[in-house]
Motif scaffolding. Sequence first.
Motif, PDB file in Angstrom:
ATOM      1  N   ARG A  68      46.509  57.572  71.715  1.00  0.00           N
ATOM      2  CA  ARG A  68      47.875  57.604  71.325  1.00  0.00           C
ATOM      3  C   ARG A  68      48.113  56.683  69.850  1.00  0.00           C
ATOM      4  N   HIS A  69      47.291  55.872  69.543  1.00  0.00           N
ATOM      5  CA  HIS A  69      47.200  55.576  68.400  1.00  0.00           C
ATOM      6  C   HIS A  69      45.768  55.038  68.036  1.00  0.00           C
ATOM      7  N   PHE A  70      45.188  55.392  66.877  1.00  0.00           N
ATOM      8  CA  PHE A  70      43.900  55.675  66.599  1.00  0.00           C
ATOM      9  C   PHE A  70      43.324  54.005  66.079  1.00  0.00           C
ATOM     10  N   PHE A  71      42.089  53.766  66.370  1.00  0.00           N
ATOM     11  CA  PHE A  71      41.604  52.737  65.929  1.00  0.00           C
ATOM     12  C   PHE A  71      40.350  52.877  65.024  1.00  0.00           C
ATOM     13  N   HIS A 128      33.562  48.000  66.744  1.00  0.00           N
ATOM     14  CA  HIS A 128      32.259  47.282  66.686  1.00  0.00           C
ATOM     15  C   HIS A 128      32.386  45.830  66.971  1.00  0.00           C
ATOM     16  N   ARG A 129      33.828  45.483  66.621  1.00  0.00           N
ATOM     17  CA  ARG A 129      34.385  44.194  66.706  1.00  0.00           C
ATOM     18  C   ARG A 129      34.428  43.777  68.223  1.00  0.00           C
ATOM     19  N   TYR A 130      35.062  44.906  68.733  1.00  0.00           N
ATOM     20  CA  TYR A 130      35.694  45.073  70.125  1.00  0.00           C
ATOM     21  C   TYR A 130      34.318  44.778  71.085  1.00  0.00           C
ATOM     22  N   VAL A 131      33.351  45.467  70.774  1.00  0.00           N
ATOM     23  CA  VAL A 131      32.000  45.437  71.593  1.00  0.00           C
ATOM     24  C   VAL A 131      31.734  43.980  71.418  1.00  0.00           C
ATOM     25  N   PHE A 162      27.790  54.154  67.072  1.00  0.00           N
ATOM     26  CA  PHE A 162      28.575  53.154  67.725  1.00  0.00           C
ATOM     27  C   PHE A 162      28.016  52.910  69.058  1.00  0.00           C
ATOM     28  N   VAL A 163      27.674  53.969  69.736  1.00  0.00           N
ATOM     29  CA  VAL A 163      27.140  53.914  71.045  1.00  0.00           C
ATOM     30  C   VAL A 163      25.798  53.084  70.921  1.00  0.00           C
ATOM     31  N   GLU A 166      28.074  49.163  77.751  1.00  0.00           N
ATOM     32  CA  GLU A 166      28.028  50.756  77.979  1.00  0.00           C
ATOM     33  C   GLU A 166      29.223  51.436  77.816  1.00  0.00           C
ATOM     34  N   VAL A 167      29.264  52.417  76.873  1.00  0.00           N
ATOM     35  CA  VAL A 167      30.453  52.977  76.447  1.00  0.00           C
ATOM     36  C   VAL A 167      30.696  54.161  77.149  1.00  0.00           C
TER      37      VAL A 167
END
Length: 756
Positions: A166-169, A175-178, A263-264, A273-274
Amino acid sequence: MKHLVNALLVIFILSACSQQEPIDFSIIPYPSDLKVENGQFELTSNTQLFIEDPAAFPNEVEFFQVMMKQALGDELSSGTGSNTIEIRKSAEYSNPESYSLKISSDKIVLEAGYPQGIFYGMSTLRQLLPASVETGEVSAQLVLPALRIQDSPKYDWRAMHLDVSRHFFSMDYLHRYVDLLSLYKLNKLHLHLTDDQGWRMEIKQYPELTEQGAWRTFNKHDSICMERSIEDPRFALDSKHIKMRGDTQVYGGYYTQDELKQFVAYAQSKHVEVVPEIDMPGHMMAAISVYPELTCGTPGWGRVFSTPLCPVKEEVYTFVENVLTEVMDVFPSQYIHIGADEVDLSSWEKSSACQQFMKANGMEDVEELQAYFVNRVSDFLMKNDRKVVVWDEAISGDIDSSLSIMYWRAWVASVPERVVKKGNEVILAPGDPFYFSNPKAKLFDVYNKQILSSKFPTALSHKIKGMQGSLWTETIPSEELADALIFPDALALAERAWSSDEGQDWNSFKSRLKPQLHRLRTMGVQLDYTPSAELLPFLNVDKDTEQIGVRFESELSEPTVYYTTDGSTPTLESNLYKGEFFVKGSASIAAAAFEDGQLVEPVLKKQVDYHKAIGKAVEYLKPWNTAYPAGDAGTLTDGYRGTNSNSDGYWQGFTNDVEVIVDMGEETDLRSFSATFMQNIGPGIFMPGEVEVLVSSDGEHFTSALEIANDVPADQKGLLFKDFEGSLEGQKGRYLKVIAKNARPGFIFTDEFVIN
């Protein structure tokens, strides 16, 4: 500079006689077992790092040394030091995520059987260090308390979700989210890569999916964001994701396979785990707009949702399998999510090809066709040694019992029970309270709200795979706004999914949260959180003493609360709340928190009634909707009032008229009747057209005693409540028939019939 134990948030200090009082450290999630001992460990650059088996945990040791360099200015040496940190591998730990941590004055011993456990033990140590280590602020000495921890997770699936369609990140944000998820022992990131609004993963066999499907002209949600951004710049669309296509601005973006592979791998190093989601057969407009031949007819929109893939075309399965093959090449995850939610079935109903296929295969309805699609795609993935996750709508058909079902429709409370009885595992991700994209989501509910109905079979609790919070981004266009909505709710989810039931304590969590908020800000998280002063009421009906206990909860730590029982606004002269108090008969409770002698809005208003009908039998002449049973047949006379949520287990829902008979047990002199109803037209909840009360002495012959008309307009928006009340003075009877007319297609909800 010494950072003493108050960096950990010690709520109680040691007494003068060295008798240790309970201590809450700022560790989230709280460990399975924590014992505080005497002494402290002084961590310096002279501390020795001893690795029992250097080949066992090389990546985790590297992570730990990076953390030490940030904290102390240098890595720890393997040479003799003033004290020691030992990392050991042990065969005692069957759960890969379990660990033990022992801190004494001369030694820290971290022990686990697998890399995951060692990493989580290091994450616990990291939280015991001051937040300044996150910025690289070097200290000569850091002090850790002596303690013993044995820790293991409650659930295997502890996840956060991010909708990047819906919106791109950006990749930086991912990376910071992980990093943040791993710090709080959340072990899965559910990445929603495709939807109607954008295709975000490069598929080399179908380059048009990203060349065209990753970009869109501004849609209605973009317009909403732009309008809101006038007052709040966090709603502005990120200019990095806008480009010109000819003379037209388009929004979008996508990740290359190389970016995703990198990223994975990074997420794997943090034991996250993504889990990719390619939503199908619905929510496929980004692909269908490029390849319209994938539908059963003309692409567009059905009754509510977009036209889905055609489940009877072989070329559709060729497309799906080719896409998923590339997805599996990029994502080594054990799980692949294929959506299967919100499928508009009207195009299948109209399709002659679908109807012929159904007839040839003995299918009676399009739900069976949906199950055929889900099972066929799942079979392909399972043959490739992957496990499959779907949203909970998929259970309407006969799907394979190996699929994990993600429960999200909080308004269908029976879903978890139905899932486990079918033999499937369930992941608890109900929109209320685990959709963090809802700005009204309450931290208290994330931590405390009951998710399972009273009918859930406890013998099948092992079928609960875990919990997940979700962030849907239709109106969340910026990373700053995403931060503000995800945190600190994700920390409450993390504790609820990791810590044992005995280890979960709301008051303790609130105290431990404070320094974690500081840590998050230090790490660059753009928080927008202030503990709410809203008081949440909870009732305890005591039939033996014929009274109702009342207690309050809030996000504030140890708030000062005053209350009244006559409905008047509380002041400093009112009753000081010291814990649960009791009401006999009826009371209009008004309560508020006070700071510095001043009332802090909002003021809680709550009607409490121990009335004559409490505990009386109720016969239902027309059934409640099975998705909203509340407390079944006793719920309308149990003394418990509902909250602001129709799915709280107190509101009973009906899609027909309410028609019940309350048996008072004996001939009773009647004075009054009251029933509260809810309106919230967004999800289709309306007031009844009218409420009628009839009285009888024999249960067969009833006389109308009261008619109450509705005066709330059916188009009035917002969450509304109305007491349908009136006098029964002069009436006498044993039985009261209550009829509430469902005047519109939709639900009516009521929580308590107050009869005096």
